[in-house]
Enzyme design. Structure first.
Site, mmCIF file in Angstrom:
data_model
loop_
_atom_site.group_PDB
_atom_site.id
_atom_site.type_symbol
_atom_site.label_atom_id
_atom_site.label_comp_id
_atom_site.label_asym_id
_atom_site.label_seq_id
_atom_site.Cartn_x
_atom_site.Cartn_y
_atom_site.Cartn_z
ATOM 1 N N CYS A 192 9.415 -6.682 9.030
ATOM 2 C CA CYS A 192 8.363 -6.179 8.137
ATOM 3 C C CYS A 192 8.886 -5.056 7.253
ATOM 4 C CB CYS A 192 7.172 -5.695 8.946
ATOM 5 S SG CYS A 192 6.892 -6.664 10.422
ATOM 6 N N HIS A 233 -0.714 -8.281 3.899
ATOM 7 C CA HIS A 233 0.624 -8.025 4.430
ATOM 8 C C HIS A 233 1.492 -9.280 4.363
ATOM 9 C CE1 HIS A 233 3.883 -6.420 6.659
ATOM 10 N NE2 HIS A 233 3.459 -6.657 7.883
#
Lengths: 387, 131, 346
Positions: free
Chosen positions: A85, A334
Site C-alpha cells: 500500500c 484506496h
C-alpha cells in the site's frame, strides 16, 4: 542533489470504475497531469509506476512500460515500484531521487490499481499478500484482521474507544463529501459506523477503506526549471522511507508503526521543520485505527492522545490541523498503488489553493504519510509552496 | 492458485510443532525460524529451537470476512500470542467453550488450516486453545 | 511381556442430540433413543479430522508415558476415515509428535477394529525385541448417510496407546482374534457413506465375533467373567455391548466405566480404545480388564489386561476421557452440516 518540485498532477475519479480498465485509468490520470503541467509527453524522461497487485487483480505484470506508453512517452526508462500500500509513496521517492540526482529532468510518477475485476474474496486474498504471506495470510489473517489486532491492543493499552475510532470515519466522510474525485459522497455518523457490519472485531465495515479503482500521476521537475510549467511549484522538502518486519508479531509494538515514526523523524530533520509547522496532512487511514496511530507516529500527538483529539474535532477541515482533506483512504477510496501518489496530488492542490470547497486557509506546508502492509514500509514526504 | 506440495512441506517442523530458532550467541529466540540473528547479524549462531507451544493472548480479533480458502470455517478467532519463551506469534484460537481475552493462557493444538480444493493436499497447522 | 506404558484420548467437544437429528427426518427421538441406547454423539470441528484427532491423542500419550517421541519405533493408525485414500495418517502423526524418521509406520483399516489390530502389531514388535516402544491409535470421524440409522451414532474420537516393556501401567496378558468374511457393513472406494446389512449386522456379525474372540481368550487364559473388574466391548450403539456383556456373563457394573457410546456415539476405530482409556483413567493396580473389539467385515480382537503399580505415578498426567465427554457444546443440525464440511461452497 538539487531541489525538486511537483509541476503537474492528475487524478481519476476513485471508485468502482467498472467502465474502465487498468490502462484506461493510467491514461485518464496521465492525461490530466500532462494538461495540468501543460507539458508534452515527449518531455518525460523517466517514469515510475506504483501498483501493488496487478498480477493477482488483473493478470497484468510489467505495468511501468504500459504507463509510459499510455502517457505517450516513447522508449523512456520506466520502472515498477511495489511496496504494497506504500507503493505510491515509494515511487514518488524514487522519482524524486532520479530528478534530484540530475540524471533526468522530467519524471512521471504514476500510481494505479484496478481492483474490481476480481471478486471481493479474491481481492481480500490479494491484499493479504501485503502482510506476511507464509505466517499471516496462510493462516487466514486478513488485512482488516491485522489492523484489528492493533486496534484491540491500542484499546487495551490506552483506553481508545470504538466511538473515537468511528470519529475518524465521520471526519473523513465530511471531507470526501466535498471532493468530486472521492469514492463516497455520503456523510456518516458515529452511530452509523458503530452499527455497521463487523469485519474483524472491533473494526466494522465503516472503519475500513473500500476496494477501489483509480489512478494518480504527478510530474516532477527540477525546481530551477519548474516555473516553465507552473506558477506555483510545490517543492518536495523531505522524502523519507523506513521499513520494519513483514509480520506484525515480530514488531516492538502493536500500538504504533515504528517505520512511520522513523520516516517522520527523518523527514522533519531533512525539512528542518517540526510537526507544529504542518498545515495539512494526508495520512494513511486504511482503517480508522491507522489514522489514530498515524497522528501519534508523526508526532502530532503523544501516544494515546490522538483518538480523543480526533473525536474532539481537532483534525477536521480548517481546525488545528487539517487531516485527510481528500477524504483519506476511507472516503476518497484506496486503489492501493494509486494512494501514495494521490496523497501528493491532494497536498499539491491544497498548497496551490485549488482545493475548492475543502480548501484549507493559507496552507503552505503539507505532509503525506503512506504505509505499506501492516507497517513494514512507511514513506513520509513534506511539501512546501514556493511562489 | 494451485499449490505445489513443497511450499507447505518445507515448513512442517514449524507449522506442526512450532519449531523456531535460537541464537546461541545472544540467546534470542525466533518464531518463525530465521537464519540470521536480528541482534548479532553475521556473527550470530542460529540453532533450531522447539517452542513449548504455551503462552498468553496479547491481542485478538474475529475474522468475519475471510479469504477464499477460509470461507467454510468463518468466523474464526485469531490472536497474537506472547509465547512463554518471549517471541510473539500469530495463530488461530480454536473454540473450546472458553472466552478469549487479553492475558488468557493458551497451548498448542494441531488442526487443519486449509485444504487445496477437492483433490489437493490438506495443510495441518498449529492453532491454540485456551486453557 | 509387553504392556501399555502410556495412553492418550481425544473426543471433540461438539455434540448433537438424537432429538435434533430426529427433528430433521420427522422420526421419533424416543424410539431411536430406546432402540439404539444413545442420547447424543460427538461431532468434530470443521478443522478436525482423523489425522488431528490421532495426533492430539498421540501427543497426550507421549506425555502420559513420559518417554521421548524419538524412542517410538512403530506407529499404526487404524481408521475407516483416513483423510487421504493414499497418504498415511501415520506419517502425519509421526511429524506431529516429533517422532521418526527411524520408525516404521502404516495406516490400517478394519472397519471399527483397526485400532486394536494395530495394538496387536506393536505388541508383536515390542515382544520380539524389534522395537522398544510402539504406538497404536484408533481414530475416526465416521459418517452415516443422512437419514440412515447410522447418522444417529456415527461420531468422532480416538485414543492412542504406547506399548513397551518399561514402566508398564497395564500388562497385556494375552490377546486372541476371531475373523471371518462377513458382509455386514462396507464402503466402496470413492463412496461417501458406508452401506450396511441392517439387522444382519447383529447375530451373525457383532455377536458371533465378539463372543467368539472372548470365549477364545477365556480358554487361552483360563479366566471367567467374574475375574474381571472392567470389561470393554465394541460399542456401535448402547444396546449391543450391554446385551453381549449379559450373554457372556458380565455384570452391568463391569461395563459401565468403558461404555461411552450412549453419550458420544460410535467413534468406530476409536470406540474400544476410548473405552479402554476411560477404564485406565480409574483402574487401580491389580485390576483386571477384558477388552473385545469388533470390526465389520468381520473380526474381533480380545485382550486380557492387568493394571500395574506404575499407573498411579502417571495418572495425574492423563486427560480423563469422562472429563472430555462432560465438557461439551451442543450444536444444531445446521452447524452439524457446517462442521462436517457438508455445506457446498462452490
Amino acid at each position: 542533489m538539487r531541489d525538486v518540485a511537483i509541476v503537474g498532477v492528475g487524478l481519476t475519479k476513485f471508485g468502482e470504475r467498472y467502465e474502465v480498465g487498468l490502462r484506461g485509468l493510467m491514461a485518464e490520470a496521465g492525461l490530466a497531469a500532462l494538461q495540468d503541467a501543460k507539458i508534452s509527453s515527449k518531455e518525460i524522461e523517466a517514469a515510475y509506476a506504483s501498483i501493488m497487485a496487478s498480477g493477482r487483480l488483473t493478470g497484468q505484470e510489467h505495468v511501468a512500460a504500459l504507463l509510459a506508453d499510455q502517457m505517450g512517452a516513447k522508449n523512456i526508462a520506466a520502472t515498477r515500484i511495489e511496496n504494497a500500500c506504500a507503493s505510491g509513496g515509494s515511487a514518488l521517492m524514487q522519482g524524486y531521487l532520479a530528478c534530484a540526482s540530475g540524471m533526468v529532468d522530467i519524471v512521471a510518477v504514476g500510481g494505479v490499481e484496478k481492483m474490481t475485476d476480481v471478486t471481493g474474496s479474491e481481492a481480500t486474498t490479494a491484499l493479504g499478500g501485503a502482510g506476511d504471506q507464509e505466517w499471516e495470510l496462510a493462516q487466514g489473517i486478513t488485512f482488516p484482521g491485522l489492523y484489528a489486532l492493533m486496534a484491540r491492543r491500542h484499546m487495551h493499552e490506552y483506553g481508545t474507544t470504538e466511538e473515537q475510532m468511528a470519529s475518524v470515519a465521520v471526519k473523513n466522510h465530511e471531507n470526501g463529501y466535498k471532493n468530486k474525485y472521492a469514492q463516497f459522497h455520503k456523510l456518516v455518523t458515529v452511530d452509523e459506523v458503530m452499527k455497521s457490519k463487523m469485519i474483524a472485531d472491533p473494526l466494522k465495515v465503516f472503519d475500513c477503506s473500500p476496494i477501489s479503482d483509480g489512478a494518480a500521476v504527478v510530474i516532477l521537475a527540477p525546481l530551477e526549471k519548474a516555473k516553465k510549467y507552473t506558477d506555483t511549484p510545490i517543492k518536495i522538502v523531505a522524502s523519507a522511507q523506513a521499513s520494519d518486519t513483514l509480520g506484525l508479531s515480530d514488531r516492538d509494538s502493536l500500538t504504533g508503526i515504528k517505520a512511520a515514526s522513523i520516516a517522520a523523524k527523518n523527514a522533519f530533520a531533512q525539512a528542518k521543520l517540526e510537526p507544529k509547522d504542518i498545515d495539512i496532512a494526508e495520512v494513511h487511514d486504511c482503517f480508522t485505527i491507522a489514522e489514530v496511530m498515524a497522528m501519534e507516529d508523526l508526532g502530532f500527538y503523544k501516544k494515546g492522545e490522538a483518538a480523543k483529539a480526533i473525536a474532539d474535532g481537532e483534525t477536521r477541515l480548517n481546525s488545528k490541523l487539517s487531516v485527510n482533506t481528500s477524504g483519506g483512504l476511507k472516503a476518497c477510496g484506496h486503489p492501493v498503488g494509486a494512494t501514495g501518489v494521490k496523497q501528493a496530488v491532494e497536498v499539491t492542490w491544497q498548497l496551490r489553493g485549488e482545493a475548492g470547497d475543502r480548501q484549507v486557509k493559507d496552507a503552505e506546508i503539507g505532509l503525506t504519510h503512506n504505509v505499506g502492509g501492516s507497517g513494514a514500509t512507511a514513506v513520509v514526504h513534506i511539501m512546501r509552496r514556493t511562489n | 492458485m494451485e499449490n505445489a506440495p513443497a511450499g507447505s512441506w518445507r515448513k512442517q517442523d514449524a507449522t506442526y510443532n512450532m519449531t523456531g530458532s535460537k541464537c546461541e550467541k545472544c540467546g534470542t529466540m525466533y518464531f518463525p525460524p530465521r537464519i540470521i540473528c536480528r541482534n548479532c547479524g553475521r556473527d550470530g549462531k542460529i540453532k533450531e529451537h522447539k517452542f513449548s507451544g504455551e503462552g498468553s493472548v496479547y491481542s485478538y480479533t474475529v475474522i468475519r470476512v475471510p479469504p477464499h480458502d477460509f470461507r467454510n470455517v468463518a468466523p474464526y478467532t485469531v490472536a497474537v500470542i506472547k509465547t512463554n519463551e518471549g517471541p510473539m506469534v500469530e495463530g488461530h484460537i480454536v473454540d473450546n467453550g472458553k472466552k478469549v481475552e487479553i492475558g488468557a493462557k493458551v497451548r498448542i493444538v494441531l488442526r487443519r488450516m486449509t485444504v487445496d480444493g477437492e483433490e489437493g493436499l490438506i495443510h495441518y497447522h498449529y492453532k491454540f486453545e485456551l486453557v | 511381556m509387553a504392556g501399555i506404558v502410556g495412553y492418550g484420548a481425544y473426543v471433540p467437544r461438539y455434540r448433537i442430540k438424537v432429538e435434533e437429528i430426529a427433528r430433521i427426518w420427522h422420526e421419533s427421538a424416543g424410539h431411536t433413543k430406546s432402540g439404539l441406547g444413545i442420547t447424543e454423539k460427538s461431532v468434530p470441528a470443521t478443522d478436525e479430522d482423523t489425522g488431528t484427532i490421532a495426533s492430539e491423542a498421540a501427543r497426550r500419550a507421549v506425555i502420559h508415558a513420559g518417554i521421548e517421541a524419538s524412542e517410538i519405533g512403530a506407529i499404526y493408525v487404524g481408521s475407516e476415515s483416513h483423510p487421504y485414500a493414499v497418504k498415511p495418517t501415520a506419517a502425519t502423526v509421526t511429524q506431529a509428535i516429533g517422532a521418526g524418521p527411524n520408525l516404521t509406520a502404516a495406516d490400517l483399516e478394519f472397519a471399527c477394529k483397526a485400532g486394536t489390530a494395530g495394538l496387536q502389531m506393536v505388541m508383536g514388535l515390542v515382544g520380539s525385541g524389534m522395537i522398544n516402544y510402539g504406538m497404536a491409535i484408533g481414530s475416526d470421524t465416521s459418517q452415516g448417510r443422512p437419514g440412515d440409522a447410522l447418522e444417529y451414532t456415527a461420531s468422532a474420537g480416538g485414543a492412542a496407546f504406547i506399548v513397551g516393556k518399561k514402566d508398564v501401567i497395564a500388562e497385556i496378558i494375552a490377546t486372541a482374534s476371531y475373523t471371518t468374511d462377513t458382509p455386514d457393513f462396507w464402503r466402496r472406494e470413492g463412496a461417501s457413506f458406508p452401506s450396511h446389512g441392517g439387522r444382519f449386522t447383529g447375530e451373525h456379525a457383532y455377536f458371533k465375533h465378539i463372543i467368539g474372540a472372548t470365549k477364545l481368550i477365556f480358554e487361552k487364559t483360563g479366566t471367567k467373567p467374574g475375574d474381571f473388574d472392567f470389561v470393554v466391548f465394541h460399542q456401535p450403539n448402547g444396546k449391543f455391548p450391554t446385551n453381549v456383556a449379559a450373554m457372556l456373563g458380565f455384570k452391568p457394573e463391569q461395563l459401565k466405566q468403558g461404555l461411552l457410546t450412549p453419550v458420544i456415539g460410535n467413534t468406530y476405530s476409536g470406540a474400544s480404545p476410548l473405552g479402554l482409556a476411560a477404564v485406565l483413567d480409574v483402574a487401580k493396580p491389580g485390576n483386571k480388564i477384558m477388552v473385545t473389539s469388533f470390526g465389520s467385515g468381520a473380526g474381533s480382537d480380545s485382550f486380557v489386561i492387568e493394571v500395574k503399580d506404575a499407573i498411579e505415578s502417571k495418572r495425574q498426567r492423563a486427560i480423563k476421557v469422562w472429563d472430555m465427554i462432560n465438557d461439551k457444546t451442543y450444536i444444531d443440525y445446521a452447524m452439524y452440516l457446517k462442521n462436517n464440511r457438508s455445506i457446498k461452497m462452490r
